[in-house]
Enzyme design. Sequence first.
Site, PDB file in Angstrom:
ATOM      1  N   GLY A  30      36.043  11.199  40.235  1.00 30.69           N
ATOM      2  CA  GLY A  30      36.746  12.415  40.613  1.00 30.69           C
ATOM      3  C   GLY A  30      36.633  13.491  39.565  1.00 30.69           C
ATOM      4  O   GLY A  30      37.563  14.296  39.397  1.00 30.69           O
ATOM      5  N   ASN A  31      35.509  13.522  38.864  1.00 25.95           N
ATOM      6  CA  ASN A  31      35.368  14.405  37.708  1.00 25.95           C
ATOM      7  C   ASN A  31      33.927  14.860  37.575  1.00 25.95           C
ATOM      8  O   ASN A  31      33.008  14.206  38.071  1.00 25.95           O
ATOM      9  CB  ASN A  31      35.782  13.660  36.434  1.00 25.95           C
ATOM     10  CG  ASN A  31      36.342  14.583  35.387  1.00 25.95           C
ATOM     11  OD1 ASN A  31      36.330  15.802  35.565  1.00 25.95           O
ATOM     12  ND2 ASN A  31      36.829  14.024  34.301  1.00 25.95           N
ATOM     13  N   HIS A  64      28.663  16.166  39.666  1.00 25.77           N
ATOM     14  CA  HIS A  64      30.047  15.791  39.953  1.00 25.77           C
ATOM     15  C   HIS A  64      30.059  14.358  40.466  1.00 25.77           C
ATOM     16  O   HIS A  64      29.393  14.025  41.449  1.00 25.77           O
ATOM     17  CB  HIS A  64      30.676  16.726  40.996  1.00 25.77           C
ATOM     18  CG  HIS A  64      32.104  16.390  41.300  1.00 25.77           C
ATOM     19  ND1 HIS A  64      33.155  16.935  40.598  1.00 25.77           N
ATOM     20  CD2 HIS A  64      32.645  15.553  42.222  1.00 25.77           C
ATOM     21  CE1 HIS A  64      34.291  16.451  41.073  1.00 25.77           C
ATOM     22  NE2 HIS A  64      34.012  15.608  42.065  1.00 25.77           N
ATOM     23  N   CYS A  65      30.809  13.495  39.803  1.00 20.99           N
ATOM     24  CA  CYS A  65      30.896  12.083  40.164  1.00 20.99           C
ATOM     25  C   CYS A  65      32.150  11.870  41.016  1.00 20.99           C
ATOM     26  O   CYS A  65      33.269  12.074  40.541  1.00 20.99           O
ATOM     27  CB  CYS A  65      30.941  11.203  38.913  1.00 20.99           C
ATOM     28  SG  CYS A  65      31.133   9.445  39.262  1.00 20.99           S
ATOM     29  N   PHE A  66      31.956  11.454  42.255  1.00 22.52           N
ATOM     30  CA  PHE A  66      33.098  11.248  43.143  1.00 22.52           C
ATOM     31  C   PHE A  66      33.866   9.979  42.799  1.00 22.52           C
ATOM     32  O   PHE A  66      35.059   9.879  43.095  1.00 22.52           O
ATOM     33  CB  PHE A  66      32.618  11.202  44.596  1.00 22.52           C
ATOM     34  CG  PHE A  66      32.186  12.530  45.133  1.00 22.52           C
ATOM     35  CD1 PHE A  66      33.124  13.440  45.589  1.00 22.52           C
ATOM     36  CD2 PHE A  66      30.851  12.879  45.168  1.00 22.52           C
ATOM     37  CE1 PHE A  66      32.738  14.669  46.082  1.00 22.52           C
ATOM     38  CE2 PHE A  66      30.452  14.108  45.661  1.00 22.52           C
ATOM     39  CZ  PHE A  66      31.396  15.006  46.114  1.00 22.52           C
TER      40      PHE A  66
END
Length: 275
Positions: A127-128, A122-124
């Site tokens: 946001g996805n 999950h890439c902050f």
Amino acid sequence: MLVLRLLNVVAPAYFLCISLVTFVLQIFLFIPSMFRDPSTTPLFSPALLHGALFLFLSANALGNYVLVIQSSPEDLGKGSNLGEGAEVVADWLDGSRSPGSALPSTHFCRLCARVTQRHDHHCFFTGNCIGSRNMRNFIMFCLYTSLACLDSLVAGMAYISAALSMSFANPLAFLTLLPHSISQFFSGALLSSEMFVILMLYLWLGIGLACAGFCCHQMLLILRGQTRYQVRKGIVVRARPWRENLQEVFGKRWLLGLLIPVLNVGSDYRRQKEK
């Protein structure tokens, strides 16, 4: 969980702010300072070439950033093409099944409330979740973000070198630039704009190196046919030739995606979606 959800909102806003500041500094400060005499500037001057290069890198970084968000994992309960996994998704919705009983290489993210095929992480900053749908665009985003930051670093060093009449021929000059600049700033010998540019130099260096290292690590996993989620969970994957692993992520039209931000056309995943 509340902290992670807050980080999921703050991190994309932070990235967009840094991108806007970088664009403003390049267009209105660094590039104009390269024109000594605009009336005698040749068509293919270094300033114009640098401006074109920065716009190319920025357009690819921002374009792939948008595509990473646009090519998000499947929404829960909206006909995810997971075969028998569709029943698992329905069970996740009403809480009758735990996320640990997922199909191989799929993952339920509580932050996104979605299921990702070939989940990586999950890439902050976007946001996805990153998976089979947006892995190629995510790698291109990291690559061009790294190049844009390093390009801004070089342009910023050239601006500071001219503004402060200093040379970066000695590698130690850059390492000692920050402490000397802080002392000069509080003594009133350094302008606020110049101090801000110096701080941005170190920020660009950190972001550029971090994105470059992450991109290299991600490419190594792709060559091995693995994802970060599979490595973390100890999931064994079937050994395949590295060319097949690359084609699964980048597709046959990989050169097109290297030059302009496009969707992952030609990959095995999208062909399955079209059937």
